[in-house]
Design a protein around this motif. Sequence first.
Motif, PDB file in Angstrom:
ATOM      1  N   GLN A   2       0.798  -4.956  -7.259  1.00  0.00           N
ATOM      2  CA  GLN A   2      -0.682  -4.407  -7.357  1.00  0.00           C
ATOM      3  C   GLN A   2      -0.371  -3.322  -5.861  1.00  0.00           C
ATOM      4  OE1 GLN A   2      -2.653  -8.027  -8.297  1.00  0.00           O
ATOM      5  NE2 GLN A   2      -4.271  -6.897  -8.223  1.00  0.00           N
ATOM      6  N   ILE A   3      -1.290  -2.188  -5.883  1.00  0.00           N
ATOM      7  CA  ILE A   3      -1.286  -1.426  -4.860  1.00  0.00           C
ATOM      8  C   ILE A   3      -2.608  -1.071  -4.137  1.00  0.00           C
ATOM      9  CG2 ILE A   3      -0.500   0.833  -3.684  1.00  0.00           C
ATOM     10  CD1 ILE A   3       1.696   0.998  -6.096  1.00  0.00           C
ATOM     11  N   GLU A   4      -3.055  -1.414  -3.259  1.00  0.00           N
ATOM     12  CA  GLU A   4      -4.485  -1.434  -2.736  1.00  0.00           C
ATOM     13  C   GLU A   4      -4.346  -0.283  -1.708  1.00  0.00           C
ATOM     14  OE1 GLU A   4      -6.212  -5.540  -2.854  1.00  0.00           O
ATOM     15  OE2 GLU A   4      -7.145  -4.371  -1.368  1.00  0.00           O
ATOM     16  N   LYS A   5      -5.176   0.700  -1.513  1.00  0.00           N
ATOM     17  CA  LYS A   5      -5.121   1.719  -0.620  1.00  0.00           C
ATOM     18  C   LYS A   5      -6.411   1.778   0.206  1.00  0.00           C
ATOM     19  CE  LYS A   5      -3.538   5.230  -3.083  1.00  0.00           C
ATOM     20  NZ  LYS A   5      -2.918   6.490  -3.603  1.00  0.00           N
ATOM     21  N   VAL A  14      -1.872   0.348   3.026  1.00  0.00           N
ATOM     22  CA  VAL A  14      -1.599   0.060   1.616  1.00  0.00           C
ATOM     23  C   VAL A  14      -1.025  -1.297   1.685  1.00  0.00           C
ATOM     24  CG1 VAL A  14       0.192   0.702  -0.305  1.00  0.00           C
ATOM     25  CG2 VAL A  14      -0.703   2.485   1.374  1.00  0.00           C
ATOM     26  N   LEU A  16       0.459  -4.255  -0.501  1.00  0.00           N
ATOM     27  CA  LEU A  16       1.170  -4.474  -1.705  1.00  0.00           C
ATOM     28  C   LEU A  16       1.207  -5.969  -2.203  1.00  0.00           C
ATOM     29  CD1 LEU A  16       4.508  -2.728  -0.828  1.00  0.00           C
ATOM     30  CD2 LEU A  16       2.407  -1.755  -2.178  1.00  0.00           C
ATOM     31  N   LEU A  20       8.352  -5.646  -5.602  1.00  0.00           N
ATOM     32  CA  LEU A  20       8.889  -4.221  -5.170  1.00  0.00           C
ATOM     33  C   LEU A  20      10.424  -4.301  -5.494  1.00  0.00           C
ATOM     34  CD1 LEU A  20       8.173  -1.603  -4.220  1.00  0.00           C
ATOM     35  CD2 LEU A  20       8.604  -2.216  -1.926  1.00  0.00           C
ATOM     36  N   THR A  24       9.006  -1.462 -10.179  1.00  0.00           N
ATOM     37  CA  THR A  24       7.879  -1.060  -9.366  1.00  0.00           C
ATOM     38  C   THR A  24       7.968  -0.086  -8.287  1.00  0.00           C
ATOM     39  OG1 THR A  24       7.974  -3.159  -7.892  1.00  0.00           O
ATOM     40  CG2 THR A  24       6.813  -3.196 -10.059  1.00  0.00           C
ATOM     41  N   LEU A  28       5.457   2.810  -6.860  1.00  0.00           N
ATOM     42  CA  LEU A  28       5.071   3.034  -5.439  1.00  0.00           C
ATOM     43  C   LEU A  28       5.141   4.407  -4.766  1.00  0.00           C
ATOM     44  CD1 LEU A  28       3.529   1.789  -2.990  1.00  0.00           C
ATOM     45  CD2 LEU A  28       5.931   1.067  -2.111  1.00  0.00           C
ATOM     46  N   ASP A  31       2.633   6.621  -6.395  1.00  0.00           N
ATOM     47  CA  ASP A  31       1.305   6.569  -5.949  1.00  0.00           C
ATOM     48  C   ASP A  31       1.160   7.196  -4.143  1.00  0.00           C
ATOM     49  OD1 ASP A  31      -0.933   4.049  -6.849  1.00  0.00           O
ATOM     50  OD2 ASP A  31      -0.962   4.913  -4.851  1.00  0.00           O
ATOM     51  N   LEU A  43       1.708  -0.411   5.948  1.00  0.00           N
ATOM     52  CA  LEU A  43       2.167  -1.187   4.792  1.00  0.00           C
ATOM     53  C   LEU A  43       1.788  -2.695   5.160  1.00  0.00           C
ATOM     54  CD1 LEU A  43       5.433   0.136   3.414  1.00  0.00           C
ATOM     55  CD2 LEU A  43       3.064   0.972   2.728  1.00  0.00           C
TER      56      LEU A  43
END
Lengths: 98, 153
Positions: A2-5, A14, A16, A20, A24, A28, A31, A43
């Motif tokens: 999951q990537i939340e920004k 970001v 994570l 990774l 995936t 990233l 994105d 990050l």
Amino acid sequence: MQIEKRRDDGALTVVLSGRLNTTTAPELEADLADLDGVRELVLDLAALEYISSAGLRTLLLLHRKMSAQGGMKLRHVAPGIMEVFKMTAFTKFLTIEE
Amino acid sequence: MSRFFAFPGMKRMETARAFRANPDQINGLCAFLSEALHDCEAPEKYFTVMELAADEIFSNIVKYAYGDVPPKSAGDAVVVELSAGDGLLELRFEDRGAPFNPLTAAPPDLVSGVEREIGGLGIFIARSVMDEVRYSREGGRNVLTLVKFVERA
């Protein structure tokens, strides 16, 4: 993974979660393809459980991109992930904070 | 009860599965390994390094032994076997691709900073986290064996 920004002016955080890896890492990269106007990329890896060389490659590319326009740093790196950074000498150039 | 006895040690076990020689099989490979490691009661602390070593080796095999174009035929498989017992975990990769020894690949650049070339990291990581790594070519097959010595937890 999951990537939340979270964008706050010139700073992009970001978060994570998950792994990774070969599957995936391209997600990233896609994105974060557009980093226009981002001066600081943070990050947050608190929830990152696993990283393979594919992930390291992506981190290196992001780091290079951000070096040209500001900087990048990593936060909350778990011990297992830190081990991988140390063994591959990524600690030489990554900015890693608590 | 368990605090009065030494950690029991792993169950002797062998399990194998064939994976198509394609990068999209990585998640399935890691899941297979994770389950196998649970079944043989390997100490938790070895799980991640075993998965990482398998991930990197498998990625390398499918990238080079079969060329950059993923193979389509069902015969193009990589057989992955995990053996547990005698204080060690052994991972064996067998494939019928072109002769390819990942161990002779160029080492990565660990000296340069951010300007380094990125190649060679995968095999380097696999070798760094495992205790023994061996390659042989047997009857038209590449055989790569990785060994991790396991201490009682």
